[in-house]
Design an enzyme around this catalytic site. Structure first.
Site, PDB file in Angstrom:
ATOM      1  N   CYS A 113      -2.443   8.250   4.097  1.00  0.00           N
ATOM      2  CA  CYS A 113      -2.436   7.587   2.693  1.00  0.00           C
ATOM      3  C   CYS A 113      -3.514   7.765   2.167  1.00  0.00           C
ATOM      4  O   CYS A 113      -3.534   7.703   0.871  1.00  0.00           O
ATOM      5  CB  CYS A 113      -1.923   6.070   2.904  1.00  0.00           C
ATOM      6  SG  CYS A 113      -3.076   5.260   3.909  1.00  0.00           S
ATOM      7  N   GLU A 153       0.902  -1.180  -0.133  1.00  0.00           N
ATOM      8  CA  GLU A 153      -0.025  -0.115   0.179  1.00  0.00           C
ATOM      9  C   GLU A 153       1.170   1.103   0.046  1.00  0.00           C
ATOM     10  O   GLU A 153       1.509   1.307   0.972  1.00  0.00           O
ATOM     11  CB  GLU A 153      -0.921  -0.062   1.285  1.00  0.00           C
ATOM     12  CG  GLU A 153      -1.815   0.972   1.215  1.00  0.00           C
ATOM     13  CD  GLU A 153      -1.419   2.051   2.515  1.00  0.00           C
ATOM     14  OE1 GLU A 153      -1.241   3.075   1.608  1.00  0.00           O
ATOM     15  OE2 GLU A 153      -1.734   1.887   3.286  1.00  0.00           O
TER      16      GLU A 153
END
Length: 680
Positions: free
Chosen positions: A301, A262
């Site tokens: 994120c 990720e």
């Protein structure tokens, strides 16, 4: 390096021992003051011993437990952390995070563990084998069957986490790994590893984890990746540059070691073309943009980096967002009046400024001064503070950097779009993201954007006046839903309920006779042996009932009077039950037929034990199929078989029964699964 005795030493936990910093250790500074607060790292860790400790101690101990055992352990861990979370709050201020930020990291991580614990109890068996889908009949007679199963990998999950969520970033990976039965070696980012170390110490001191289930590296991983094989998993969160370096490890590639990433993500938010100023959607959009720019100082994120607005509303959005940013107090996160804290380090601050210089080649800065920031709080002058910066791109189609440069901080860029297809093209220019949000009250717009852009995003978040009171926010990954994304976002996937657990398990197709499959899965498979005795299965307590215990009941003849009585009593006078001519004209029926639910009622009447006993309640009926019509004069019989058992608490458990109705020719006319709660 020289040591200051007033600075904390952040240790690693390797092969059952706490190991102090050593060769390769570095100093970590407070994001608030810039002063050193701890030292961490040890390049001499015995990674071979750590790997062996996890595989030889942690793995077997976890795999000996059932899914429910592990779910109960995860819940107990979460509750223990919740009782001791103040320690984690106090430490987290030095990362630059405010108290509201702590709720996302600390409480969010604990909440994620509780969700996985709950799903493990509700959606997984109290056993060692997870069934993935239904049994497949692979032969005409049914003597050769197939079943997909999932079992724990026999290796270790290596977590390599980012600096922004030192608690949630670990727990959201740890919970599904533990539920799967796989031990973890956690390597947090050094800049915030002191918070992760405290969390690991709490979990270990709880005494709830078996030896080898959890280890910690505060510093570099050394040669750990060189010892991994096909039974191990690497779970990475961080930059695309680091991900590429790790992915290219020769050992990982040779052994096809699972690698979940990720990474960088240019998440976007779209203001629908129906959401003009003054609408609820416009106001929601502005609040969300402001929140995503300032929470965790934009170091998320999932934070919004690209803001897409109808051309006609660009000026209005710039004006309102700039006003909200101007009202945001930047300063010491320990102060209640602070609206945005610091970036995690001065190095991160410099990195963000460098990225904004690239963005400035395509866009004009309309709010924020990179060289000046007013900071609230004493002793914060040397902290890693930065004013939020809002840019506007006049020509996003020709931009060279907007769609490939992520400034991981309080920075976002507004860009106009002409119509929905244009917005979709701009969304997809990010080449893969974790999340895109859309604020619209138009269902057609939502569908058009979904069809045009879902392939580029791991999550699509829609919000409007209907959902606003309960919606969780653009930037909030939920444990129930997948977190990850294609392309630039890393191509990995986390969370998503039980989907997240399966990343740490091996899916295997098992083929064999029904008895073989029943023995492996501990669930009765159609065609497997059954057991009948004098005792009715409904009279057996949960603990005495065995998988395969069966009752045969019937036959009962279905009459025309039964059909008409049921029709008049229930009001179900559908023509297939009441009109011979119309029913015969239907290609599915030979003439008038019995109601399907009449057959279920007759089945219950044949197999139910009426006296008080262990069966407490009927809680559901799954997978009902009507397979052949029953005409007046036909006879039906029923077979009731205990298929699966799942303990629910100390007083009762759930029993899943397979029910099969047959006619006088032994042909199946209906089949379903009955759920009951039975006393222990």
């Amino acid at each position: 390096m020289p040591r200051d005795n007033s600075i904390n030493e952040i240790q690693s936990f390797a092969a059952g021992q706490w190991v102090p910093p050593g060769e390769g250790a570095r100093s970590v500074a407070s994001a608030i003051t810039g002063e050193p607060i701890c030292v961490a790292g040890n390049d001499a860790l015995d990674t071979v011993a750590m790997h062996s400790w996890a595989r030889e101690k942690g793995g077997p101990a976890l795999r000996e437990m059932t899914f429910h055992d592990r779910a109960r352990m995860i819940k107990a861990l979460a509750l223990y952390l919740r009782d001791h979370r103040q320690l984690l709050y106090d430490l987290s201020f030095d990362t630059g995070a405010t108290q509201k930020d702590h709720l996302i990291d600390v409480d969010g991580g604990i909440g994620t563990m509780l969700v996985f614990a709950s799903k493990g109890r509700r959606e997984m068996p109290d056993g060692h084998v997870y069934l993935d889908g239904a049994t497949e009949q692979l032969s005409r007679s049914g003597d050769f069957m197939g079943q997909h199963i999932a079992v724990p990998l026999q290796g270790v999950a290596v977590q390599i986490n980012a600096f922004n969520f030192p608690v949630w970033g670990m727990l959201e990976k740890l919970a599904p790994a533990l539920l799967a039965g796989v031990p973890s070696i956690v390597k947090p980012a050094t800049a915030t590893c002191y918070v992760t170390e405290a969390c690991v110490r709490l979990m270990l001191q709880s005494g709830l984890l078996p030896d080898g289930a959890l280890q910690l590296i505060t510093g570099g991983t050394g040669d750990l990746l060189d010892h991994l094989d096909c039974q191990d998993v690497v779970c990475f969160t961080g930059s695309s540059e680091t991900a590429m370096k790790l992915r290219s490890n020769r050992r990982l590639m040779e052994n096809s070691t699972r690698f979940m990433a990720e990474q960088d993500s240019l998440n976007a938010s779209v203001l629908g073309n129906d959401a003009a100023p003054g609408t609820p959607e416009f106001d929601l959009f502005v609040r969300e943009v402001h929140r995503e720019m300032t929470v965790k100082a934009g170091q998320k994120c999932t934070a919004i980096r690209r803001i897409m607005v109808p051309d006609a509303h660009v000026d209005a959005v710039l004006h309102v967002v700039s006003e909200k940013l101007a009202a945001t107090t930047v300063g010491d996160p320990r102060l209640e009046t602070t609206g945005m804290g610091a970036l995690v380090s001065d190095a991160q601050r410099r990195d963000v400024l460098a990225k904004t210089e690239r963005i400035a080649q395509d866009a004009e800065r309309v709010f924020g001064d990179p060289d000046t920031v007013t900071v609230q709080g004493e002793n914060a002058a040397n902290g890693s503070f930065l004013q939020p910066m809002l840019f506007c791109a006049p020509d996003p189609d020709s931009a060279q950097h907007l769609h490939d440069t992520e400034a991981f901080g309080p920075v976002a860029t507004v860009m106009g779009y002409r119509d929905v297809p244009h917005a979709i093209r701009l969304l997809n220019r990010g080449k893969g993201s974790l999340v895109a949000s859309v604020f619209t009250n138009c269902t057609d717009t939502a569908r058009e954007i979904t069809l045009g852009s879902a392939a580029f995003h791991g999550r699509l978040y829609f919000n409007n006046r209907t959902s606003q009171a309960e919606a969780t926010g653009h930037g909030a990954p939920l444990p129930h839903m997948v977190h990850g994304g294609p392309g630039r976002a890393g191509g990995g996937e986390e969370l998503g309920g039980i989907r997240g657990v399966l990343h740490y398990m091996q899916r295997t197709a098992v083929q064999g006779s029904p008895d073989i499959l029943s023995s492996i899965t501990k669930q009765w498979c159609p065609g497997a042996a059954t057991r009948t005795d004098a005792a009715h299965p409904f009279t057996k307590p949960f603990g005495d009932l065995s998988i395969g215990d069966t009752l045969h009941a019937g036959p009962r003849t279905v009459t025309l009077d039964d059909i008409e009585t049921f029709a008049h009593f229930t009001g179900d006078r559908f023509y297939a039950h009441m009109d011979e001519t119309a029913a015969a004209a239907n290609p599915f029926f030979p003439g008038r037929v019995a109601h399907g639910y009449l057959l279920l009622s007759f089945a219950a009447g044949m197999f139910v034990e009426p006296d008080p006993g262990p069966v407490l309640a009927n809680t559901g009926l799954d997978s009902l199929r009507f397979m052949a019509p029953v005409s007046p004069g036909d006879t039906i019989s029923v077979q009731l078989t205990a298929k699966a058992k799942t303990p629910r608490n100390e007083e009762y458990g759930e029993v899943r029964w397979h029910v099969r109705l047959t006619n006088q020719e032994a042909a199946t006319v209906a089949e379903y699964e009955l759920l009951t709660m039975n006393a222990l």
